[in-house]
Design a protein around this motif. Sequence first.
Motif, PDB file in Angstrom:
ATOM      1  N   SER A 227     -29.230  71.104 -57.391  1.00  0.00           N
ATOM      2  CA  SER A 227     -27.850  70.900 -57.807  1.00  0.00           C
ATOM      3  C   SER A 227     -26.927  71.958 -57.215  1.00  0.00           C
ATOM      4  N   PHE A 228     -25.789  71.517 -56.708  1.00  0.00           N
ATOM      5  CA  PHE A 228     -24.750  72.456 -56.290  1.00  0.00           C
ATOM      6  C   PHE A 228     -24.092  73.067 -57.526  1.00  0.00           C
ATOM      7  N   GLN A 229     -23.849  72.209 -58.535  1.00  0.00           N
ATOM      8  CA  GLN A 229     -23.261  72.671 -59.785  1.00  0.00           C
ATOM      9  C   GLN A 229     -23.630  71.697 -60.905  1.00  0.00           C
ATOM     10  N   ASN A 230     -24.176  72.225 -61.994  1.00  0.00           N
ATOM     11  CA  ASN A 230     -24.375  71.396 -63.178  1.00  0.00           C
ATOM     12  C   ASN A 230     -23.048  71.274 -63.920  1.00  0.00           C
ATOM     13  N   VAL A 231     -22.794  70.092 -64.472  1.00  0.00           N
ATOM     14  CA  VAL A 231     -21.555  69.876 -65.219  1.00  0.00           C
ATOM     15  C   VAL A 231     -21.881  69.319 -66.600  1.00  0.00           C
ATOM     16  N   ILE A 232     -20.989  69.606 -67.539  1.00  0.00           N
ATOM     17  CA  ILE A 232     -21.210  69.177 -68.916  1.00  0.00           C
ATOM     18  C   ILE A 232     -19.904  68.662 -69.498  1.00  0.00           C
ATOM     19  N   ILE A 233     -20.014  67.671 -70.366  1.00  0.00           N
ATOM     20  CA  ILE A 233     -18.874  67.175 -71.143  1.00  0.00           C
ATOM     21  C   ILE A 233     -18.999  67.799 -72.528  1.00  0.00           C
ATOM     22  N   PRO A 234     -18.119  68.706 -72.898  1.00  0.00           N
ATOM     23  CA  PRO A 234     -18.245  69.373 -74.199  1.00  0.00           C
ATOM     24  C   PRO A 234     -18.197  68.371 -75.355  1.00  0.00           C
ATOM     25  N   MET A 235     -19.129  68.504 -76.278  1.00  0.00           N
ATOM     26  CA  MET A 235     -19.174  67.651 -77.466  1.00  0.00           C
ATOM     27  C   MET A 235     -18.495  68.362 -78.631  1.00  0.00           C
ATOM     28  N   GLN A 236     -17.786  67.630 -79.443  1.00  0.00           N
ATOM     29  CA  GLN A 236     -17.087  68.222 -80.588  1.00  0.00           C
ATOM     30  C   GLN A 236     -17.681  67.797 -81.925  1.00  0.00           C
ATOM     31  N   GLY A 237     -18.692  66.945 -81.859  1.00  0.00           N
ATOM     32  CA  GLY A 237     -19.340  66.505 -83.092  1.00  0.00           C
ATOM     33  C   GLY A 237     -20.704  67.139 -83.257  1.00  0.00           C
ATOM     34  N   GLU A 238     -21.607  66.418 -83.905  1.00  0.00           N
ATOM     35  CA  GLU A 238     -22.932  66.947 -84.205  1.00  0.00           C
ATOM     36  C   GLU A 238     -23.958  66.680 -83.101  1.00  0.00           C
ATOM     37  N   ILE A 239     -23.727  65.658 -82.295  1.00  0.00           N
ATOM     38  CA  ILE A 239     -24.696  65.319 -81.249  1.00  0.00           C
ATOM     39  C   ILE A 239     -24.357  66.048 -79.957  1.00  0.00           C
ATOM     40  N   ASP A 240     -25.324  66.106 -79.048  1.00  0.00           N
ATOM     41  CA  ASP A 240     -25.110  66.855 -77.812  1.00  0.00           C
ATOM     42  C   ASP A 240     -25.002  65.972 -76.578  1.00  0.00           C
ATOM     43  N   SER A 241     -24.970  64.651 -76.764  1.00  0.00           N
ATOM     44  CA  SER A 241     -24.867  63.775 -75.598  1.00  0.00           C
ATOM     45  C   SER A 241     -24.314  62.416 -76.011  1.00  0.00           C
ATOM     46  N   MET A 242     -23.928  61.623 -74.981  1.00  0.00           N
ATOM     47  CA  MET A 242     -23.442  60.267 -75.199  1.00  0.00           C
ATOM     48  C   MET A 242     -24.289  59.291 -74.381  1.00  0.00           C
ATOM     49  N   ASN A 243     -24.005  58.025 -74.548  1.00  0.00           N
ATOM     50  CA  ASN A 243     -24.636  57.011 -73.716  1.00  0.00           C
ATOM     51  C   ASN A 243     -24.408  57.350 -72.252  1.00  0.00           C
ATOM     52  N   VAL A 244     -25.426  57.169 -71.430  1.00  0.00           N
ATOM     53  CA  VAL A 244     -25.356  57.608 -70.036  1.00  0.00           C
ATOM     54  C   VAL A 244     -24.227  56.928 -69.270  1.00  0.00           C
ATOM     55  N   SER A 245     -23.960  55.672 -69.563  1.00  0.00           N
ATOM     56  CA  SER A 245     -22.889  54.988 -68.837  1.00  0.00           C
ATOM     57  C   SER A 245     -21.514  55.505 -69.257  1.00  0.00           C
ATOM     58  N   VAL A 246     -21.371  55.892 -70.528  1.00  0.00           N
ATOM     59  CA  VAL A 246     -20.109  56.468 -71.000  1.00  0.00           C
ATOM     60  C   VAL A 246     -19.894  57.836 -70.353  1.00  0.00           C
ATOM     61  N   SER A 247     -20.935  58.659 -70.354  1.00  0.00           N
ATOM     62  CA  SER A 247     -20.840  59.987 -69.734  1.00  0.00           C
ATOM     63  C   SER A 247     -20.496  59.872 -68.255  1.00  0.00           C
ATOM     64  N   ALA A 248     -21.179  58.958 -67.568  1.00  0.00           N
ATOM     65  CA  ALA A 248     -20.911  58.779 -66.139  1.00  0.00           C
ATOM     66  C   ALA A 248     -19.471  58.359 -65.895  1.00  0.00           C
ATOM     67  N   ALA A 249     -18.945  57.484 -66.741  1.00  0.00           N
ATOM     68  CA  ALA A 249     -17.570  57.017 -66.574  1.00  0.00           C
ATOM     69  C   ALA A 249     -16.579  58.164 -66.719  1.00  0.00           C
ATOM     70  N   ILE A 250     -16.812  59.039 -67.688  1.00  0.00           N
ATOM     71  CA  ILE A 250     -15.914  60.184 -67.887  1.00  0.00           C
ATOM     72  C   ILE A 250     -15.924  61.083 -66.650  1.00  0.00           C
ATOM     73  N   LEU A 251     -17.114  61.398 -66.161  1.00  0.00           N
ATOM     74  CA  LEU A 251     -17.235  62.265 -64.986  1.00  0.00           C
ATOM     75  C   LEU A 251     -16.629  61.617 -63.746  1.00  0.00           C
ATOM     76  N   ILE A 252     -16.913  60.340 -63.571  1.00  0.00           N
ATOM     77  CA  ILE A 252     -16.432  59.627 -62.385  1.00  0.00           C
ATOM     78  C   ILE A 252     -14.905  59.585 -62.344  1.00  0.00           C
ATOM     79  N   PHE A 253     -14.274  59.289 -63.469  1.00  0.00           N
ATOM     80  CA  PHE A 253     -12.823  59.142 -63.431  1.00  0.00           C
ATOM     81  C   PHE A 253     -12.096  60.482 -63.435  1.00  0.00           C
TER      82      PHE A 253
END
Length: 261
Positions: A227-253
């Motif tokens: 990896s050149f750079q790992n990236v993360i979408i900060p979570m504000q609730g109790e879980i640490d991840s989202m559905n992979v397609s939702v996460s990908a959409a956020i990063l892509i856009f």
Amino acid sequence: MKEITSVQNALVKKMILLKEKSRERKKTGLFVIEGQRELDLALKGGYVIETLCVCPEITEIDFAQADLKIKTIHISKEVFKKVAHRDTTEGVLALVESKEHSLQSSFKLKENPFILVAEAPEKPGNLGALLRTADAANLDAVLIANPKTDLYNPNIIRSSVGCIFTNKIVTGSSKELITFLNNQKIKIFCAALTASKNYVEADFTGGSAIVVGTEATGLTDEWLNNSFQNVIIPMQGEIDSMNVSVSAAILIFEAKRQRGF
């Protein structure tokens, strides 16, 4: 025009087998499409239609008069319902030739490309959703590393709403795809929980590949170590991840925003 009214017809049995068995799809190089939208997208994507099956009791479109130059067969409503997964696909079925998706299949990228990589996607619904997002963002390519199912699984076609036909898709091992990206000087951004930068702080303006893994285990070390750079979408609730397609959409856009599109 030839008409099929029996569910025991050899072509009907063949289409059912192709929908149910990955092994049969791989052996014959054929798969089944159902629905007018999916058929239109496949034709736009340059797919070869071997046989078109139309149910006149359901569809109002006269494919016999269309300038498609495709072998067309009329089928009864009973036959259509036997083969089709859905009743809402306009009475249209097609037997279609699959494409080659390896890196060796004349795969070329434009300058400063933007790519999605999915490592070992297991659920057809998730892969279909990723392809739908890739189409919406008009990505240059979708690379699938170590695929767990063949691309022409009916559930992938259905969940992608035909976007399997609109994307440039390449499959291969992680090693092959990482080598390809490195040779093309495309930076690898891995969606990961550790050693990661907030995704809005990453720079996606150059040639970039966003890499996502499975929801259960994430990405393997093979990708993280490259990896050149790992990236993360900060979570504000109790879980640490989202559905992979939702996460990908956020990063892509976010990347698309940075790239001025």
